[in-house]
Design an enzyme around this catalytic site. Structure first.
Site, PDB file in Angstrom:
ATOM      1  N   GLU A 139      56.199 -50.811 -13.337  1.00  0.00           N
ATOM      2  CA  GLU A 139      55.867 -52.238 -13.492  1.00  0.00           C
ATOM      3  C   GLU A 139      54.538 -52.524 -12.803  1.00  0.00           C
ATOM      4  O   GLU A 139      54.130 -51.785 -11.911  1.00  0.00           O
ATOM      5  CB  GLU A 139      56.962 -53.106 -12.867  1.00  0.00           C
ATOM      6  CG  GLU A 139      58.347 -52.888 -13.436  1.00  0.00           C
ATOM      7  CD  GLU A 139      58.413 -53.178 -14.923  1.00  0.00           C
ATOM      8  OE1 GLU A 139      57.920 -54.236 -15.347  1.00  0.00           O
ATOM      9  OE2 GLU A 139      58.947 -52.336 -15.665  1.00  0.00           O
ATOM     10  N   GLU A 256      53.344 -49.853 -23.278  1.00  0.00           N
ATOM     11  CA  GLU A 256      53.836 -49.528 -24.616  1.00  0.00           C
ATOM     12  C   GLU A 256      53.372 -50.548 -25.652  1.00  0.00           C
ATOM     13  O   GLU A 256      53.400 -50.260 -26.842  1.00  0.00           O
ATOM     14  CB  GLU A 256      55.362 -49.398 -24.610  1.00  0.00           C
ATOM     15  CG  GLU A 256      56.175 -50.697 -24.670  1.00  0.00           C
ATOM     16  CD  GLU A 256      56.099 -51.546 -23.416  1.00  0.00           C
ATOM     17  OE1 GLU A 256      55.739 -51.012 -22.352  1.00  0.00           O
ATOM     18  OE2 GLU A 256      56.397 -52.753 -23.497  1.00  0.00           O
TER      19      GLU A 256
END
Ligand SMILES: *[C@@H]1O[C@H](CO)[C@@H](O)[C@H](O)[C@H]1NC(C)=O
Ligand SMILES: *[C@@H]1O[C@H](CO)[C@@H](O)[C@H](O)[C@H]1NC(C)=O
Ligand SMILES: *[C@@H]1O[C@H](CO)[C@@H](O)[C@H](O)[C@H]1NC(C)=O
Length: 361
Positions: A139, A256
């Site tokens: 993250e 992604e």
């Protein structure tokens, strides 16, 4: 998806590697010097995962010793099947476990930031001297609370940052052994965006609200057009452009959204994230459009219109694919294998990451 890490060559990885080698070589000089001229009385400075210590006969030869890696908890509680890392990296398999009875015996412990960040007291068991603790986080800092509690606790970092000890990007480029023509999926629509975390006032939502005044954007995801996971790639592939807008802007934080949603589907990414120079460390310059290349959203919209009507210019954004194939990295099992690979191929040095919170910004 089979990922043969050994065969993948990230486009600027060589350059980065040489730079790193150069920088590190000066730092390493002292310890390497010691390594070449071993002093029998001093083991601590050159413990190695690969080379058994000649003097220490009480431990089995390391070549027969399978490294044990304890995964402290399932990342975000998501269970997954461990894989045989030898199939991915060509180095010996590791023994992975989530059984904390191994916490004293394991060679390394992987801790996933979001699952331990509020619970550092429980981590405060003394690790064995040669055990390594790996801080694992994919993250961004904006979504990584309580980083200060991580200082002076870990020996190795594992994240999407290129300067992590164990670099774990969301995607990579594979160099093809032969040039291959890339078939651009046929395009019938203009701009798509898939968004789940809709934050009013965030940079990406504000940019979208401006952009949609000048060009139609189909938005998919929670509270928008429905899109089942297995329909993601075929749906997005019909669009000329995909908004690969990151939820926050940080160095190397390219997720992604770019590797999977935009590149795996065969569309042209319009990126919002770190500056263009940062993207160019991962991708060829002519593989994406950066929002910062335009003074305003209306200028960007105009450019997208022109490009969609000019086939030759549009196709230019796919030329790099003749030699390079983008590969989105999916699955935790592959990520933890990176740690297995690293531990077996890198000489052990005693170290602690002192200022994790100052570095990870
Ligand atoms: C890993 O290798 C072992 C044998 O070394 C085999 O029994 C097992 O099925 C393999 N696991 C996977 C997921 O391929
Ligand atoms: C964890 O490992 C210990 C020691 O090897 C074993 O006794 C125990 O049964 C294991 N627990 C689970 C849940 O597998
Ligand atoms: C790992 O870090 C801990 C501090 O959390 C330290 O006590 C230990 O010596 C370090 N181990 C290695 C192998 O660097």
């Amino acid at each position: 998806m089979e990922l043969m890490e050994g065969k993948k060559i990230s486009w600027k990885k060589f350059l980065t590697f040489f730079l790193f080698s150069f920088v590190f070589s000066s730092c390493l000089f002292v310890s390497l010097h010691q390594f070449r001229t071993p002093k029998p009385e001093d083991h601590s400075s050159h413990l190695s995962t690969q080379m058994p210590l000649a003097e220490n006969t009480s431990t089995p030869p390391k070549s027969e010793h399978r490294l044990t890696i304890l995964l402290w908890s399932w990342p975000f509680g998501q269970h997954f099947n461990f894989r045989n890392c030898s199939e991915l990296f060509g180095t010996p398999d590791c023994y992975f476990t989530v059984n904390r009875s191994w916490s004293q015996k394991a060679d390394a412990v992987i801790m996933h930031h979001r699952d331990v960040c509020w619970d550092t007291k429980r981590l405060a068991q003394i690790p064995t001297p040669s055990q390594r603790w790996i801080w694992f986080n994919l993250e961004s800092p904006s979504h990584s609370p309580n980083l200060g509690a991580m200082d002076n606790l870990f020996n190795l970092t594992m994240s999407y940052r290129r300067d992590s000890d164990i670099f774990s990007p969301y995607g990579d480029l594979q160099l093809l052994s032969q040039p291959q023509p890339f078939n651009i999926p046929s395009k019938t629509k203009m701009v798509a965006w898939v968004v789940s975390n809709w934050q009013v006032g965030s940079r990406r939502v504000k940019y979208y609200q401006e952009l949609k005044k000048y060009i139609a954007v189909d938005v998919y995801g929670q509270h928008h057009l429905p899109l089942p996971r297995d329909k993601l790639l075929p749906t997005v592939s019909q669009y000329n452009f995909y908004l690969a807008f990151e939820n926050s802007q940080h160095e190397d934080y390219i997720t992604e959204k770019l590797w999977m949603n935009a590149l795996s589907s065969g569309t042209v990414p319009v990126v919002l994230g770190p500056p263009r120079e940062n993207y160019e460390r991962f991708l060829p310059p002519d593989s994406f459009i950066h929002v910062d290349d335009f003074p305003s959203a209306s200028d960007l919209a105009q450019y997208l219109w022109e490009l969609s009507r000019d086939t030759e210019r549009y196709q230019h954004y796919f030329q790099w694919r003749k030699w390079l194939k983008p590969v989105a990295v999916t699955g935790w099992a592959l990520q933890v294998c990176r740690a297995c690979h690293f531990l077996q191929t890198t000489e052990t040095r005693y170290r602690v990451v002192p200022d994790l919170s100052e570095w990870f910004v």
